[in-house]
Design an enzyme around this catalytic site. Structure first.
Site, mmCIF file in Angstrom:
data_model
loop_
_atom_site.group_PDB
_atom_site.id
_atom_site.type_symbol
_atom_site.label_atom_id
_atom_site.label_comp_id
_atom_site.label_asym_id
_atom_site.label_seq_id
_atom_site.Cartn_x
_atom_site.Cartn_y
_atom_site.Cartn_z
ATOM 1 N N GLY A 32 0.850 -1.197 0.000
ATOM 2 C CA GLY A 32 0.000 0.000 0.000
ATOM 3 C C GLY A 32 0.882 1.243 0.000
ATOM 4 O O GLY A 32 2.078 1.173 -0.290
ATOM 5 N N VAL A 33 0.278 2.369 0.350
ATOM 6 C CA VAL A 33 1.032 3.634 0.291
ATOM 7 C C VAL A 33 2.295 3.585 1.148
ATOM 8 O O VAL A 33 3.381 4.010 0.715
ATOM 9 C CB VAL A 33 0.131 4.844 0.675
ATOM 10 C CG1 VAL A 33 -0.446 4.716 2.082
ATOM 11 C CG2 VAL A 33 0.871 6.164 0.562
ATOM 12 N N THR A 61 -5.250 1.440 0.690
ATOM 13 C CA THR A 61 -4.805 2.587 -0.103
ATOM 14 C C THR A 61 -5.616 2.718 -1.393
ATOM 15 O O THR A 61 -6.097 3.813 -1.720
ATOM 16 C CB THR A 61 -3.308 2.420 -0.464
ATOM 17 O OG1 THR A 61 -2.566 2.370 0.758
ATOM 18 C CG2 THR A 61 -2.814 3.566 -1.324
ATOM 19 N N ALA A 64 -8.979 4.386 -0.978
ATOM 20 C CA ALA A 64 -9.122 5.730 -0.387
ATOM 21 C C ALA A 64 -9.805 6.663 -1.377
ATOM 22 O O ALA A 64 -9.513 6.652 -2.563
ATOM 23 C CB ALA A 64 -7.764 6.274 0.022
ATOM 24 N N GLY A 67 -8.819 11.882 -0.173
ATOM 25 C CA GLY A 67 -7.550 12.429 -0.624
ATOM 26 C C GLY A 67 -6.507 12.546 0.462
ATOM 27 O O GLY A 67 -6.544 11.816 1.456
ATOM 28 N N GLU A 131 -12.830 18.735 4.538
ATOM 29 C CA GLU A 131 -13.377 17.594 5.271
ATOM 30 C C GLU A 131 -13.545 17.926 6.750
ATOM 31 O O GLU A 131 -12.945 18.896 7.246
ATOM 32 C CB GLU A 131 -12.485 16.354 5.091
ATOM 33 C CG GLU A 131 -12.496 15.836 3.660
ATOM 34 C CD GLU A 131 -11.846 14.477 3.483
ATOM 35 O OE1 GLU A 131 -11.232 13.964 4.429
ATOM 36 O OE2 GLU A 131 -11.964 13.922 2.379
ATOM 37 N N ASP A 226 -3.380 -8.845 10.018
ATOM 38 C CA ASP A 226 -2.271 -9.814 10.064
ATOM 39 C C ASP A 226 -1.041 -9.210 10.733
ATOM 40 O O ASP A 226 -0.409 -9.835 11.587
ATOM 41 C CB ASP A 226 -1.866 -10.256 8.646
ATOM 42 C CG ASP A 226 -2.976 -10.990 7.933
ATOM 43 O OD1 ASP A 226 -3.821 -11.592 8.601
ATOM 44 O OD2 ASP A 226 -2.988 -10.948 6.689
ATOM 45 N N HIS A 247 -16.236 5.036 10.580
ATOM 46 C CA HIS A 247 -16.633 6.107 9.668
ATOM 47 C C HIS A 247 -18.143 6.260 9.743
ATOM 48 O O HIS A 247 -18.871 5.263 9.740
ATOM 49 C CB HIS A 247 -16.193 5.773 8.236
ATOM 50 C CG HIS A 247 -16.185 6.978 7.361
ATOM 51 N ND1 HIS A 247 -17.335 7.580 6.913
ATOM 52 C CD2 HIS A 247 -15.161 7.716 6.871
ATOM 53 C CE1 HIS A 247 -17.015 8.626 6.178
ATOM 54 N NE2 HIS A 247 -15.704 8.741 6.140
ATOM 55 N N ARG A 293 -15.305 12.672 13.294
ATOM 56 C CA ARG A 293 -15.966 11.418 12.908
ATOM 57 C C ARG A 293 -16.590 10.663 14.074
ATOM 58 O O ARG A 293 -17.661 10.091 13.934
ATOM 59 C CB ARG A 293 -14.949 10.496 12.253
ATOM 60 C CG ARG A 293 -14.607 10.953 10.897
ATOM 61 C CD ARG A 293 -13.617 10.038 10.264
ATOM 62 N NE ARG A 293 -13.401 10.524 8.915
ATOM 63 C CZ ARG A 293 -12.531 10.022 8.079
ATOM 64 N NH1 ARG A 293 -11.791 9.007 8.432
ATOM 65 N NH2 ARG A 293 -12.393 10.521 6.878
ATOM 66 N N HIS A 354 -13.478 1.596 10.126
ATOM 67 C CA HIS A 354 -12.811 2.238 8.995
ATOM 68 C C HIS A 354 -11.294 2.245 9.109
ATOM 69 O O HIS A 354 -10.595 1.947 8.157
ATOM 70 C CB HIS A 354 -13.333 3.667 8.919
ATOM 71 C CG HIS A 354 -12.853 4.438 7.734
ATOM 72 N ND1 HIS A 354 -13.030 3.988 6.449
ATOM 73 C CD2 HIS A 354 -12.200 5.629 7.635
ATOM 74 C CE1 HIS A 354 -12.511 4.858 5.597
ATOM 75 N NE2 HIS A 354 -11.985 5.856 6.288
ATOM 76 N N ARG A 389 -8.446 9.961 14.470
ATOM 77 C CA ARG A 389 -7.706 10.381 13.272
ATOM 78 C C ARG A 389 -8.455 11.491 12.540
ATOM 79 O O ARG A 389 -9.651 11.373 12.273
ATOM 80 C CB ARG A 389 -7.547 9.183 12.333
ATOM 81 C CG ARG A 389 -6.860 9.506 11.042
ATOM 82 C CD ARG A 389 -6.823 8.279 10.165
ATOM 83 N NE ARG A 389 -8.134 7.969 9.641
ATOM 84 C CZ ARG A 389 -8.463 8.058 8.353
ATOM 85 N NH1 ARG A 389 -7.576 8.438 7.464
ATOM 86 N NH2 ARG A 389 -9.680 7.740 7.948
ATOM 87 N N LEU A 395 -3.233 8.694 4.419
ATOM 88 C CA LEU A 395 -2.380 8.558 3.225
ATOM 89 C C LEU A 395 -1.120 9.387 3.459
ATOM 90 O O LEU A 395 -0.006 8.975 3.130
ATOM 91 C CB LEU A 395 -3.116 9.057 1.972
ATOM 92 C CG LEU A 395 -4.253 8.167 1.450
ATOM 93 C CD1 LEU A 395 -4.960 8.848 0.288
ATOM 94 C CD2 LEU A 395 -3.748 6.795 1.034
#
Ligand SMILES: Cc1cc2nc3c(=O)[nH]c(=O)nc-3n(C[C@H](O)[C@H](O)[C@H](O)COP(=O)(O)OP(=O)(O)OC[C@H]3O[C@@H](n4cnc5c(N)ncnc54)[C@H](O)[C@@H]3O)c2cc1C
Length: 549
Positions: A32-33, A61, A64, A67, A131, A226, A247, A293, A354, A389, A395
């Site tokens: 992923g990222v 990732t 998403a 952004g 956001e 994992d 979320h 959130r 989420h 978060r 990201l």
């Protein structure tokens, strides 16, 4: 506390001499990222292998939407981004780490653009979304609402240009090998070549999140925690495991997989309404739909309870015709699939698991508590998110700290004079006589229990009951040596759920995403800090680290 989770060191019985042998300087677990950014950084100096359990796009990732949060506008500032992140983190954010992330973010996005990322533009500059929890427009996005896919493709392409990077796909990491306090290898199962051992001078764990522990989740199938379980078995310190972010708005169509409806939809002016069409968020928070959130998630759950409803709705019917489809094409398409016309219809939503805030405790450079093991991205607890978060900061976290972890691991690998090599290692667990439970049943039941008892609203009684239930299943699942991926994933899910339940029981207060109705308020005197868990020998050490200023 069950012994099963603390006693179990390896999921696999192995004798290293009988395994396929692979060698590298830096092994990155996760594509992923965070993993890809780490691999690109490490490959500037040394040879790297990147392992992912499925193809490149089965990662959080790639899913998403909204952004990347980075300061771009003259009216915005790094200080404001830091302040927003810490405020939302409810006292547990690590100021130094947050500052590094906010300061280095813009350069990381510039780098992505240099590597070909096509972020959406507005006139000459980047188009910036808004956001919840942010005090300014600072969300850089791509293809409207397919930002993660663009990031994933760009980093994958860039990593692929290096002759020092090798990709192992469809390859499952089962465990990390630690010898004399040092992480030296990973036991893997390669779909094509079977069981192998990868010897590496340094290992970067970037295995993503844990959303699939919950019945309701926005995460794709691979997010089975994992890495959290692997690191725990290896003896790494885990931190903040009680903090799981939910979320508020996943598309709710009974019987279908949940799909995220990005925060940005509310950021761009969609309202939350109940089944009578009434807006309700102002009764719960002054920021209404743009409250953090955790607040919105709890408000929705409360409101659903009050109105005996199974969902609430997003209302964007007041937007100019075609605007939704243009700004959020992926979401509009998914809604169309269920016959929901976003211009005419209300969109049914409810909360879903989420993002995993807790994970492998790391320092500011991504070093874990085990020599030779680094962690970054969602599997790591870098401290930037505190107890909650801020939207679109993950990201960014993956980019910034993935780069640090990759650089740090490469430097450490270069400093190793001797090549890392085979040493005599084996592990054998006697087969258990107990019958095996149906793994699919256990997995589905675990996801239901986690949703009910480790979800948005928790109580001490239900946490204890959850530990008892997990212990019971553990007796039939954790004592087995299983031979396939679904089995290892289920064992990992049980282990990670157990860690969440233990940490959530220890935090007898409400803070950020961790809400306990038996302790509904924050308690700074007792809990302004981090719960830690570490498997040590055949027991588990529970610790508490006060916040650093
Ligand atoms: C629907 C959705 C929307 C989101 N929107 C945003 C957003 O707009 N902005 C934002 O900042 N964040 C967003 N997030 C969160 C963000 O996408 C993730 O936190 C972030 O992408 C995690 O990156 P990562 O590299 O740590 O993990 P991932 O991207 O999940 O990658 C994990 C990798 O590890 C591999 N892996 C896992 N276990 C194993 C194993 N046992 N063996 C081998 N390989 C393994 C996987 O195959 C995968 O390649 C969103 C998340 C979701 C689910």
């Amino acid at each position: 506390m069950s012994d099963l989770f603390s006693l179990r060191r390896y999921l696999l019985n192995f004798d290293e001499r009988h395994l396929g042998q692979v060698f590298t300087d830096v092994l990155v677990i996760g594509g992923g990222v965070a993993g890809l950014r780490a691999a690109i950084a490490a490959a500037e100096q040394v040879h790297v292998i990147v392992i992912s359990k499925n193809g490149q796009n089965d990662s959080n990732t790639a899913f998403a939407q909204g952004g990347i949060a980075v300061v771009q506008d003259v009216g915005d500032s790094v200080e404001a981004h830091v302040a927003d992140t810490l405020r939302v983190g409810c006292g547990l954010g690590d100021r130094a780490a947050v500052r590094i992330m906010a300061e280095e973010g813009p350069a990381c996005v510039e780098e992505l653009i240099d590597w070909g990322a096509a972020f959406d533009r507005d006139g000459g500059g980047l188009a910036l979304g808004m956001e919840g929890g942010h005090s300014a427009r600072r969300i850089v996005h791509a293809m409207g609402d397919a930002s993660g896919l663009e990031v994933s493709r760009t980093l994958g392409r860039q990593a692929g240009t290096s002759r020092r990077v090798r990709f192992f796909e469809n390859c499952f990491v089962i465990d990390l090998v630690v010898d004399q306090g040092r992480c030296i290898a990973a036991l893997i199962h390669h779909e094509q070549y079977g069981h192998q051992i990868v010897w590496a001078k340094q290992i970067v764990l970037a295995s993503g999140g844990a959303g699939r522990l919950y019945r309701e989740t926005t995460n794709p199938p691979g997010a089975t925690a994992d890495g959290h379980a692997i690191a725990f078995r290896a003896g790494a310190v885990l931190r903040d495991m009680e903090f799981v972010q939910f979320h508020p708005t996943a598309l709710y169509v009974a019987g279908a997989e949940r799909m995220l409806i990005s925060e940005a939809v509310r950021g761009e002016g969609a309202h939350l309404v109940d089944r009578k069409g009434q807006r309700f968020m102002s009764a719960y928070h002054a920021d209404g739909e743009l409250a953090p959130r955790d607040v919105v998630s709890r408000a929705i759950v409360n409101h659903m309870r009050k109105t005996s409803a199974t969902a609430v709705y997003l209302d964007a019917r007041h937007w100019p015709a075609g605007r939704f489809e243009q700004r959020f094409p992926t979401i509009a398409k998914a809604c169309r699939h269920f016959d929901i016309d976003v211009g005419r219809d209300l969109i049914p939503v409810r909360p879903a698991a989420h993002y995993m805030i807790g994970g492998v405790a790391v320092d500011g450079r991504g070093r874990s508590s085990i020599d030779g093991l680094w962690a970054c991205g969602e599997v790591a607890a870098s401290g930037v998110h505190g107890a909650n978060r801020l939207a679109s900061n993950s990201l960014l976290e993956g980019l910034v700290f993935g780069k640090h972890a990759g650089q740090g691991a490469a430097q450490a690998a270069r400093a190793e004079a001797a090549p890392v090599g085979p040493r005599r290692l084996e592990h054998h667990l006697a087969p258990s006589p107990r019958t095996e439970l149906d793994l699919t049943d256990v997995r589905n039941s675990l996801r239901a229990v986690c949703w009910r008892n480790l979800g948005i609203d928790r109580t001490g009684d239900r946490l204890i009951e959850t530990l008892e239930i997990i212990d019971f299943w553990g007796r039939y699942v954790m004592d087995k040596v299983l031979g396939r991926r679904a089995g290892w994933e289920t064992q990992n899910m049980l282990t990670a759920a157990w860690c969440i339940a233990v940490a959530a029981s220890a935090r007898r207060e409400s803070r950020g995403v961790h809400h306990r109705s038996d302790y509904p308020k924050p308690d700074d005197a007792s809990f302004l800090g981090h719960v830690t868990l570490q498997r040590a020998g055949d027991s588990v050490r529970k610790g508490f680290e006060p916040v650093r200023d």
